[in-house]
Design an enzyme around this catalytic site. Structure first.
Site, PDB file in Angstrom:
ATOM      1  N   HIS A 182       0.973  -1.227  -0.173  1.00  0.00           N
ATOM      2  CA  HIS A 182      -0.212   0.171  -0.068  1.00  0.00           C
ATOM      3  C   HIS A 182       0.740   1.307  -0.086  1.00  0.00           C
ATOM      4  CE1 HIS A 182      -4.148   1.031   0.268  1.00  0.00           C
ATOM      5  NE2 HIS A 182      -3.859   1.945   0.873  1.00  0.00           N
ATOM      6  N   ASP A 194      -7.068   4.709   9.633  1.00  0.00           N
ATOM      7  CA  ASP A 194      -8.359   4.295   9.113  1.00  0.00           C
ATOM      8  C   ASP A 194      -8.600   3.274   8.072  1.00  0.00           C
ATOM      9  OD1 ASP A 194      -9.180   6.828  10.068  1.00  0.00           O
ATOM     10  OD2 ASP A 194      -8.344   8.083   8.706  1.00  0.00           O
ATOM     11  N   GLU A 201     -11.724  13.253  13.923  1.00  0.00           N
ATOM     12  CA  GLU A 201     -11.211  13.225  12.637  1.00  0.00           C
ATOM     13  C   GLU A 201     -12.178  14.486  11.814  1.00  0.00           C
ATOM     14  OE1 GLU A 201     -10.372  10.510   9.874  1.00  0.00           O
ATOM     15  OE2 GLU A 201      -9.052   9.214  11.109  1.00  0.00           O
TER      16      GLU A 201
END
Length: 512
Positions: A79, A143, A256
């Site tokens: 990723h 997240d 957030e």
């Protein structure tokens, strides 16, 4: 140990044979290791190593050290966005290949519980194992949970819990690490502490994390999840900073936020705000006056544990929400399960895979910007350069420097309160030219931050010039260099970061 490789020049084949490792042909593994989620960089390895243990990792590193130029990169779930987990012509360690073995431990008694997890485990796997089997969970998350434990601990690991519980690098008590010298060490704040803190946020430069011990606590039962909307960035920032500086007994568990375009665009506009199915955003509730191009959404959550009553959560939630200066009527809330809340980004991934955008280039930019400069940053960058949106989320929310241990290798702004700014661009159907244009715009944003004198750092940094790396680490650059010389003197590890060049073998390593 298993290696996967494609035929190359005779000289390269001879060098691979000298590694004295078992080899099988598997073209797909090598092709996968040549790219990452960013889709911007390609670097073909000489071989892909599937280590079954820390000893296998050590053997691969020692084998590379016996050659003149081979490097080693640890790859988790691929990723990274700029080739950080690649090794051009070298070895890539497939950390997902190890059979997952997680273990609950309680060293020293006293009721404390920890999870021993492989570095290649996904946080999603840790979550389901800990909650389903033990009713426990780590406190700090990212997240997106389909990242590996070793990967996020090598960078920082942040999310909406970071302001309260600290980043993931502040929520680990022990590591098993294989250094660039091929030595396997167990380290902690009390045993080999310099290595322990070097590896945390060390961008893979000092060692490969093969195991981590993570503190656990009782998992919440449900989560009260809410979003509210602001027309003014000043009011948004003031409320967000007030929330993250509250005492823990009167604080949310998660804070957030994100900026979005003042439009009905399904990607960049207000359709991205509502939580409950069928909820509707009513733009007529926005205050009259000269509108800016952006609106801001503050996202908060409060955990409900087994022993708590729903009325207690309602009272705490209501007390804090009443003090906020959001646009009344533009609030959205839902009660969801804890695992469902932490897995919320999975739905975004599923939709992106259906649309094809998941496989498109992702020229992402992540920054830490001091609260001192965040209003100027908003005017110049978010509401200026990016006023039309970025075809993806624009996260912007505060956290506290005091929650980060200064001994780790992570570079942070100077101020106590700083914001994560994550520009999570998607580039569907745009091709290489469009992706390069967005990469250039990312560079222009970083240049603007420097030119304006902002107190900022890049998160997941990727520079090519030594001067840029020295600027990034600032006064800790000398410490970073010293740690590299101590734990990876040949600069074998993490070549995709483009920080150090591989050096020839030393006699000391030749004898290992």
């Amino acid at each position: 140990m298993m290696l996967a490789y494609m035929d190359r020049a005779a000289a390269a084949a001879t060098e691979r044979d000298a590694l004295e490792l078992t080899v099988v042909t598997a073209d797909a593994a090598e092709c996968a290791a040549a790219k990452d989620f960013g889709g911007l960089v390609s670097a073909r390895p000489a071989a892909v190593v599937r280590p079954a243990s820390a000893d296998d990792v050590a053997s691969a590193i020692r084998a590379a050290a016996r050659t003149t130029h081979l490097t080693v990169a640890a790859r988790g779930n691929g990723h990274s966005v700029a080739g950080q987990a690649m090794s051009d012509g070298g070895l890539v360690l497939d950390m997902r290949a190890r059979r997952l073995q997680m273990k609950l431990v309680s060293p020293g008694g006293g009721g404390a519980a920890f999870a021993d997890v492989p570095g290649g485990a996904l946080w999603e796997e840790v979550l389901h194992w800990a909650v389903s089997n033990h009713g426990l969970a780590p406190a700090s998350w990212t997240d997106y949970l389909r990242l590996t434990v070793g990967g996020t601990l090598s960078n920082g690991g942040v999310s909406g819990q970071s302001f309260r519980y600290g980043p993931q690098v502040s929520n680990v008590v022990e590591l098993e690490v294989v250094t660039g010298e091929g030595e396997c060490r167990v380290c902690s704040p009390s045993s080999h502490p310099d290595l322990f803190f070097a590896v945390l946020g060390g961008l893979g430069q000092f060692g490969v994390i093969t195991r981590a011990r993570i503190p656990l606590s009782p998992a919440p039962r449900t989560v009260r999840w809410a979003r509210v909307v602001y027309a003014s960035f000043a009011e948004y920032a003031a409320d967000a900073e007030w929330l993250v500086t509250r005492p823990s007994e009167s604080a949310f568990d998660y804070v957030e936020g994100f900026a979005f375009v003042r439009s009905d665009d399904p990607v960049n506009g207000w359709p991205s705000v509502p939580i409950p199915a069928g909820a509707r955003f009513d733009p007529s509730l926005l205050p009259a006056g000269e509108p800016g191009p952006l609106l801001y959404c503050l996202e908060v959550a409060l955990y409900q544990h087994q022993q708590q009553q729903p009325d207690d959560v309602d009272e705490r939630m209501g007390e804090m929400m009443r003090r906020l200066k959001y646009v009344r009527g533009l609030e959205y809330a839902a009660d969801v399960g804890y695992v469902e809340f932490l897995s919320r980004v999975n739905r975004v991934e599923e939709e992106a895979r259906r649309s094809g955008s998941w496989d498109a280039p992702h020229p992402w930019l992540n920054l830490f910007v001091s609260a001192r400069d965040i209003a100027d940053f908003d005017r110049a960058v978010l509401a200026g350069m990016l006023a039309d949106g970025i075809d993806g989320p624009m996260l912007i929310y505060p956290m506290l420097k005091s929650k980060w241990d200064p001994n780790t290798s992570v570079a942070l702004p100077e101020g106590e309160v700083f914001y994560l700014v994550a520009l999570l661009r998607f580039c569907p159907g745009g091709g290489a030219a469009a992706a390069e244009e967005l990469v250039a715009q990312n560079g222009a944003i970083v240049d603007a931050c420097r030119r304006n004198g902002y107190d900022f750092k890049t998160y997941f940094p990727h520079y090519r010039a030594e001067a840029d790396w020295a600027r990034h680490f600032g006064p800790n650059w000398a410490r970073f260099l010293d740690r590299k010389a101590r734990y990876d003197p040949l600069a074998i590890l993490a070549p995709g970061q483009k920080i150090f060049a591989r050096t020839p073998s030393s006699s000391r390593l030749d004898r290992s």
